[in-house]
Enzyme design. Structure first.
Site, PDB file in Angstrom:
ATOM      1  N   ASP A   1       0.833  -1.202   0.000  1.00 11.74           N
ATOM      2  CA  ASP A   1       0.000   0.000   0.000  1.00 11.74           C
ATOM      3  C   ASP A   1       0.868   1.251   0.000  1.00 11.74           C
ATOM      4  O   ASP A   1       1.976   1.236   0.539  1.00 11.74           O
ATOM      5  CB  ASP A   1      -0.908  -0.039   1.243  1.00 11.74           C
ATOM      6  CG  ASP A   1      -2.088   0.903   1.120  1.00 11.74           C
ATOM      7  OD1 ASP A   1      -2.311   1.457   0.021  1.00 11.74           O
ATOM      8  OD2 ASP A   1      -2.783   1.097   2.136  1.00 11.74           O
ATOM      9  N   GLY A   2       0.327   2.326  -0.581  1.00 13.48           N
ATOM     10  CA  GLY A   2       1.000   3.626  -0.489  1.00 13.48           C
ATOM     11  C   GLY A   2       1.630   4.107  -1.790  1.00 13.48           C
ATOM     12  O   GLY A   2       2.327   5.117  -1.781  1.00 13.48           O
ATOM     13  N   ASN A   3       1.358   3.406  -2.892  1.00 11.98           N
ATOM     14  CA  ASN A   3       1.934   3.842  -4.175  1.00 11.98           C
ATOM     15  C   ASN A   3       1.460   5.248  -4.556  1.00 11.98           C
ATOM     16  O   ASN A   3       2.244   6.075  -5.027  1.00 11.98           O
ATOM     17  CB  ASN A   3       1.528   2.889  -5.308  1.00 11.98           C
ATOM     18  CG  ASN A   3       2.068   1.497  -5.125  1.00 11.98           C
ATOM     19  OD1 ASN A   3       2.875   1.260  -4.231  1.00 11.98           O
ATOM     20  ND2 ASN A   3       1.627   0.571  -5.958  1.00 11.98           N
TER      21      ASN A   3
ATOM     22  N   TRP B   1       3.047   7.931  -2.405  1.00  9.01           N
ATOM     23  CA  TRP B   1       4.462   8.076  -2.783  1.00  9.01           C
ATOM     24  C   TRP B   1       4.577   9.015  -3.987  1.00  9.01           C
ATOM     25  O   TRP B   1       5.414   9.912  -4.026  1.00  9.01           O
ATOM     26  CB  TRP B   1       5.029   6.701  -3.112  1.00  9.01           C
ATOM     27  CG  TRP B   1       6.492   6.651  -3.427  1.00  9.01           C
ATOM     28  CD1 TRP B   1       7.501   6.407  -2.546  1.00  9.01           C
ATOM     29  CD2 TRP B   1       7.113   6.835  -4.709  1.00  9.01           C
ATOM     30  NE1 TRP B   1       8.718   6.426  -3.201  1.00  9.01           N
ATOM     31  CE2 TRP B   1       8.508   6.691  -4.533  1.00  9.01           C
ATOM     32  CE3 TRP B   1       6.630   7.118  -5.985  1.00  9.01           C
ATOM     33  CZ2 TRP B   1       9.409   6.805  -5.567  1.00  9.01           C
ATOM     34  CZ3 TRP B   1       7.545   7.246  -7.033  1.00  9.01           C
ATOM     35  CH2 TRP B   1       8.916   7.086  -6.811  1.00  9.01           C
TER      36      TRP B   1
ATOM     37  N   HIS C   1       3.002   3.346  -8.852  1.00 11.49           N
ATOM     38  CA  HIS C   1       2.852   1.912  -9.147  1.00 11.49           C
ATOM     39  C   HIS C   1       4.116   1.373  -9.829  1.00 11.49           C
ATOM     40  O   HIS C   1       4.547   0.259  -9.560  1.00 11.49           O
ATOM     41  CB  HIS C   1       1.627   1.672 -10.048  1.00 11.49           C
ATOM     42  CG  HIS C   1       0.328   2.053  -9.368  1.00 11.49           C
ATOM     43  ND1 HIS C   1       0.008   1.650  -8.101  1.00 11.49           N
ATOM     44  CD2 HIS C   1      -0.732   2.791  -9.804  1.00 11.49           C
ATOM     45  CE1 HIS C   1      -1.183   2.126  -7.771  1.00 11.49           C
ATOM     46  NE2 HIS C   1      -1.648   2.821  -8.784  1.00 11.49           N
TER      47      HIS C   1
ATOM     48  N   SER D   1      -7.131  -5.848  -6.016  1.00 11.73           N
ATOM     49  CA  SER D   1      -8.309  -6.421  -5.344  1.00 11.73           C
ATOM     50  C   SER D   1      -9.544  -6.251  -6.227  1.00 11.73           C
ATOM     51  O   SER D   1      -9.534  -5.446  -7.173  1.00 11.73           O
ATOM     52  CB  SER D   1      -8.537  -5.720  -4.008  1.00 11.73           C
ATOM     53  OG  SER D   1      -9.018  -4.413  -4.239  1.00 11.73           O
TER      54      SER D   1
ATOM     55  N   ARG E   1     -11.495   1.948  -9.303  1.00  9.67           N
ATOM     56  CA  ARG E   1     -10.591   3.094  -9.516  1.00  9.67           C
ATOM     57  C   ARG E   1     -10.846   3.725 -10.892  1.00  9.67           C
ATOM     58  O   ARG E   1     -11.414   3.077 -11.776  1.00  9.67           O
ATOM     59  CB  ARG E   1      -9.133   2.638  -9.428  1.00  9.67           C
ATOM     60  CG  ARG E   1      -8.817   2.207  -8.027  1.00  9.67           C
ATOM     61  CD  ARG E   1      -7.349   2.011  -7.823  1.00  9.67           C
ATOM     62  NE  ARG E   1      -7.135   1.768  -6.410  1.00  9.67           N
ATOM     63  CZ  ARG E   1      -6.034   2.038  -5.745  1.00  9.67           C
ATOM     64  NH1 ARG E   1      -5.012   2.542  -6.368  1.00  9.67           N
ATOM     65  NH2 ARG E   1      -5.928   1.793  -4.460  1.00  9.67           N
TER      66      ARG E   1
ATOM     67  N   LEU F   1      11.160 -20.340  -4.402  1.00 12.38           N
ATOM     68  CA  LEU F   1      10.019 -19.559  -3.910  1.00 12.38           C
ATOM     69  C   LEU F   1       8.793 -19.711  -4.813  1.00 12.38           C
ATOM     70  O   LEU F   1       8.919 -19.722  -6.038  1.00 12.38           O
ATOM     71  CB  LEU F   1      10.424 -18.073  -3.877  1.00 12.38           C
ATOM     72  CG  LEU F   1       9.331 -17.073  -3.507  1.00 12.38           C
ATOM     73  CD1 LEU F   1       9.104 -17.055  -2.001  1.00 12.38           C
ATOM     74  CD2 LEU F   1       9.690 -15.666  -3.979  1.00 12.38           C
TER      75      LEU F   1
ATOM     76  N   ARG G   1       2.012  -5.160   6.085  1.00  9.45           N
ATOM     77  CA  ARG G   1       1.244  -4.135   5.367  1.00  9.45           C
ATOM     78  C   ARG G   1       2.040  -2.840   5.407  1.00  9.45           C
ATOM     79  O   ARG G   1       2.477  -2.399   6.472  1.00  9.45           O
ATOM     80  CB  ARG G   1      -0.139  -3.929   5.992  1.00  9.45           C
ATOM     81  CG  ARG G   1      -0.899  -2.838   5.275  1.00  9.45           C
ATOM     82  CD  ARG G   1      -2.376  -2.810   5.511  1.00  9.45           C
ATOM     83  NE  ARG G   1      -2.955  -1.882   4.542  1.00  9.45           N
ATOM     84  CZ  ARG G   1      -4.159  -1.923   4.053  1.00  9.45           C
ATOM     85  NH1 ARG G   1      -4.983  -2.856   4.439  1.00  9.45           N
ATOM     86  NH2 ARG G   1      -4.590  -1.035   3.184  1.00  9.45           N
TER      87      ARG G   1
ATOM     88  N   LEU H   1      -7.379  -5.161   7.012  1.00 12.25           N
ATOM     89  CA  LEU H   1      -7.085  -6.382   6.247  1.00 12.25           C
ATOM     90  C   LEU H   1      -7.505  -6.235   4.791  1.00 12.25           C
ATOM     91  O   LEU H   1      -7.055  -6.993   3.928  1.00 12.25           O
ATOM     92  CB  LEU H   1      -7.800  -7.588   6.854  1.00 12.25           C
ATOM     93  CG  LEU H   1      -7.223  -8.143   8.157  1.00 12.25           C
ATOM     94  CD1 LEU H   1      -7.972  -9.383   8.573  1.00 12.25           C
ATOM     95  CD2 LEU H   1      -5.737  -8.474   8.007  1.00 12.25           C
TER      96      LEU H   1
END
Ligand code: FPP
Length: 260
Positions: free
Chosen positions: A28-30, A33, A45, A73, A79, A139, A196, A203
């Protein structure tokens, strides 16, 4: 070779090798920023995609088994059209440019969420990247795309109901394990750590069932700024936790002394 790299990283970053098996991140926070820099949101992004690259590589090198990233999401479809379009373009570019890097780092790509909601070309790109990395054994990188925790639970309930209807499952035999396995994350290790970024304490409909016993780390750092040092700090924080799963830890001895 991989273990040598891992050991040197553990030493370099003073980690004890009690790392989480499955880390989930709400990136979160793009937007903030970008706003702070008087840039369009998409610049945030784009910078966020660079954080993804760095964290994926490090998680793989440290031997973390799974990393699930909340990339888009179901609510994100609300958006502005232009932002959604640019996010989809960015996802396409990411997949195109990153497959080589994923292969080099032995990373297997998967997705959760409703892939069919995504533009056809993205679906194709995703399928190709998933196929290309299917043999990788390091991974597992899971991108949550058009994902909703409630929708995933609803689908799991539907799947279980179908099995009951077909008389393949006795309702009395439904356990928590049945539900865990019916979720889109059913084949992955238990999520033991949620990170987060940007300081929000929500959440946001992410992995609602899976996070039941996860440790949580919330940092004020905005996602595009979240790089190696922040991930290491988060992992050190995890290593300092005592996981109790609702029980008690390390007090049994003192309790018996006290009871005597
Ligand atoms: C939240 O920031 C982030 C997202 C909606 C999506 C995360 C997307 C990326 C990191 C971009 C690249 C993704 C891939 C998979 C290549 P926000 O826009 O909600 O930030 P704000 O709360 O500050 O507005």
């Amino acid at each position: 070779m991989q273990t040598v790299k891992k050991d040197s990283l553990l030493k370099k970053y003073h980690l004890k090798d009690h790392l989480p098996k499955h880390v989930a991140i709400i990136m979160d926070g793009n937007g903030r920023w970008a706003q702070k820099r008087h840039l369009p949101r998409i610049a945030g992004h784009r910078a966020g995609a660079l954080s993804i690259r760095e964290i994926v590589r490090l998680a793989g090198e440290l031997g973390i088994e799974a990393l699930t990233l909340y990339a888009f999401s179901t609510e994100n479809w609300k958006r502005p059209r232009q932002e959604v379009k640019l996010l989809m373009q960015l996802l396409k570019q990411y997949l195109r440019s990153e497959v080589k890097e994923l292969l080099q780092n032995n990373v297997r790509l998967q997705t959760i969420g409703n892939r069919k909601d995504l533009p056809k070309e993205i679906q194709k790109e995703l399928e190709a990247s998933i196929r290309a990395t299917a043999h990788c054994t390091g991974l597992t990188l899971v991108l949550a795309l058009s994902y909703s925790g409630r929708a995933d639970l609803t689908n799991a309930v539907k799947r279980i109901a179908e099995q009951v209807k077909a008389k393949k499952l006795d309702p009395k035999k439904i356990t928590e394990e049945t539900i865990t396995k019916a979720l889109s994350t059913g084949e992955l290790p238990e999520v033991d750590y949620l990170i987060r970024t940007s300081g929000e304490m929500r959440l946001s409909n992410f992995l609602l069932w899976e996070l039941a016993y996860s440790e949580i780390h919330i940092t004020k750092t905005l996602w595009p700024d979240f790089r190696t040092q922040h991930f290491i700090e988060a992992l050190r924080d995890f290593e300092g936790r005592q996981r109790r799963f609702g029980g008690v830890t390390n007090i049994i001895g003192s309790f018996t002394q006290w009871a005597r």
